[in-house]
Structure formats: structure tokens, C-alpha cells
Design a protein around this motif. Structure first.
Motif, PDB file in Angstrom:
ATOM      1  N   ARG A 169      40.012  40.368  39.193  1.00 45.29           N
ATOM      2  CA  ARG A 169      38.572  40.192  39.388  1.00 45.29           C
ATOM      3  C   ARG A 169      38.201  40.055  40.860  1.00 45.29           C
ATOM      4  O   ARG A 169      37.143  40.516  41.282  1.00 45.29           O
ATOM      5  CB  ARG A 169      38.096  39.002  38.568  1.00 45.29           C
TER       6      ARG A 169
ATOM      7  N   GLU B 277      36.837  45.448  33.483  1.00 45.58           N
ATOM      8  CA  GLU B 277      37.827  44.436  33.841  1.00 45.58           C
ATOM      9  C   GLU B 277      38.672  44.174  32.594  1.00 45.58           C
ATOM     10  O   GLU B 277      38.118  44.035  31.510  1.00 45.58           O
ATOM     11  CB  GLU B 277      37.156  43.140  34.285  1.00 45.58           C
TER      12      GLU B 277
ATOM     13  N   SER C 267      34.078  40.906  31.894  1.00 52.23           N
ATOM     14  CA  SER C 267      33.817  40.245  33.166  1.00 52.23           C
ATOM     15  C   SER C 267      34.635  38.970  33.228  1.00 52.23           C
ATOM     16  O   SER C 267      35.509  38.726  32.388  1.00 52.23           O
ATOM     17  CB  SER C 267      32.319  39.912  33.291  1.00 52.23           C
ATOM     18  N   VAL C 268      34.307  38.143  34.192  1.00 58.52           N
ATOM     19  CA  VAL C 268      34.988  36.850  34.361  1.00 58.52           C
ATOM     20  C   VAL C 268      34.913  35.999  33.099  1.00 58.52           C
ATOM     21  O   VAL C 268      35.804  35.189  32.819  1.00 58.52           O
ATOM     22  CB  VAL C 268      34.390  36.112  35.583  1.00 58.52           C
TER      23      VAL C 268
ATOM     24  N   ILE D 114      35.716  35.450  42.563  1.00 57.41           N
ATOM     25  CA  ILE D 114      34.616  36.427  42.560  1.00 57.41           C
ATOM     26  C   ILE D 114      33.533  36.081  43.578  1.00 57.41           C
ATOM     27  O   ILE D 114      32.460  36.700  43.582  1.00 57.41           O
ATOM     28  CB  ILE D 114      33.995  36.570  41.152  1.00 57.41           C
TER      29      ILE D 114
END
Length: 201
Positions: free
Chosen positions: A69, A34, A92-93, A119
């Protein structure tokens, strides 16, 4: 049984892409990233990382990362986990919380809320933070063709690094920190050991 979702995080130059690739190979996991882990996400990434994009609003930047995402979760992560595959993601987030939150100064609580929606509430089971002193990170970045994020100020990168450390301190059961100043093979071995201890895989 569902697979485990593992994210590698850290400041620019920490070596997470190499460590993520090594870990995924060792686990037989799905390797992804990501932003840009899907075709749609790659188009979003092209905007976010383009040094020529100089007028992107901070909130617009945060919304673009959330869109990436949402697509990534729907297309890559969730199907793999449902199929029982482990997923190793290069970022990631949590990168949004560090970069757009601590780095840009947007409210972390708001970023957390709408990214949780994006997400579908599926956060990583384990986050491995690769941390190294600023001098080491700067040395690794020297001579590289830098993208829009990498070209940000030293102060921005320090806020991001501090943000990652604060996130790790706030969730010690979800995060583990690995010294990223060592050689790549040593870092990869430390990451693999941490995953084995924390997740039993």
C-alpha cells in the motif's frame, strides 16, 4: 481540484473487481487494485496469494500488505489525485483491517496506526461495500482456482465479512453498502448511483 479516491471492498466472490472496472470506465477514472497495483506490489501479491506459502506469519502478512500500500499510494494513487484524476481501487487499506484484523485476529487499532503511516494518511473518500449472503458468495467461488486467501476456512471468511460490516457501521459517512447478490449490471448501476449521491460525480 484533486480527484476522488473510491475503493470497492467486500468478501471473496462479491464481484468488486467487475464493479470497480465498470465504475472506472463510467467515471474515466484510474482503475487500480490492492494488492498488486504496481510492479513491486505484484511481486508482494505473488507471495501473499500463493497457496504454496503455508508458513507466513500473520504479522509478516500484515507488514507485506502495508508495504504494497505504501508503494501503491506513492506510485499510483497520490499522483493521480494530485493531477485531478478520480481513482477507483479494487480493495484498499480497509482490506487489511478486515482480513488481518478481524480475520487473523490482529489488533485493528495497531493495523490502522501503521497503515495510516504507510499510506501517508490518504484514506479513501468513499468506500463501497459489496455485501452478499454467504451462500451467494460460496456459489460464485465454486469451481474457481482458489488462491491462498480464498482457501481459508469458512469461519475466517465469515469473520472478514463481519469485519467489513463493522467497519462500515463505524464510519457511515465514508462507507455505503450495496447489495451484491444481484446481477453484475444491476450491481454496477447501484454502485454508480451511490457514488453520484455521495460524491456528486
Amino acid at each position: 481540484m484533486p480527484g476522488s479516491y473510491i475503493a470497492l471492498e467486500g468478501a471473496e466472490g462479491c464481484g468488486k473487481s467487475s464493479a470497480a472496472a465498470a465504475l472506472a470506465a463510467q467515471l474515466g477514472a484510474v482503475l487500480t487494485r490492492e494488492t498488486g497495483g504496481t510492479a513491486v506490489g505484484q511481486r508482494i501479491r505473488d507471495i501473499l496469494h500463493d497457496p504454496g506459502v503455508t508458513s507466513l506469519n500473520d504479522r509478516a502478512e500484515a507488514l507485506l500488505t502495508a508495504a504494497d500500500r505504501a508503494q501503491h499510494m506513492a506510485e499510483v494513487v497520490a499522483p493521480a489525485l494530485r493531477a485531478g484524476r478520480h481513482v477507483v481501487s479494487d480493495r484498499s487499506v480497509y482490506s487489511t483491517l478486515a482480513y488481518q484484523g478481524y480475520g487473523r485476529g490482529l489488533l485493528v487499532s495497531q493495523l490502522r496506526e501503521f497503515n495510516d503511516w504507510a499510506i501517508g494518511g490518504t484514506w479513501p473518500d468513499l468506500v463501497v461495500l459489496l455485501d452478499a449472503p454467504p451462500a451467494v458468495l460460496a456459489e460464485r467461488m465454486a469451481g474457481r482456482h482458489l488462491d491462498r486467501f480464498e482457501l481459508q476456512s469458512d469461519a475466517f471468511h465469515q469473520r472478514v465479512r463481519d469485519g467489513f460490516r463493522r467497519l462500515a457501521d463505524a464510519e457511515p459517512r465514508r462507507w455505503v453498502t450495496v447489495d451484491a447478490s444481484a446481477q453484475a449490471d444491476q450491481v454496477a448501476a447501484a454502485v454508480r448511483a451511490a457514488v453520484s449521491i455521495r460524491l456528486g460525480i
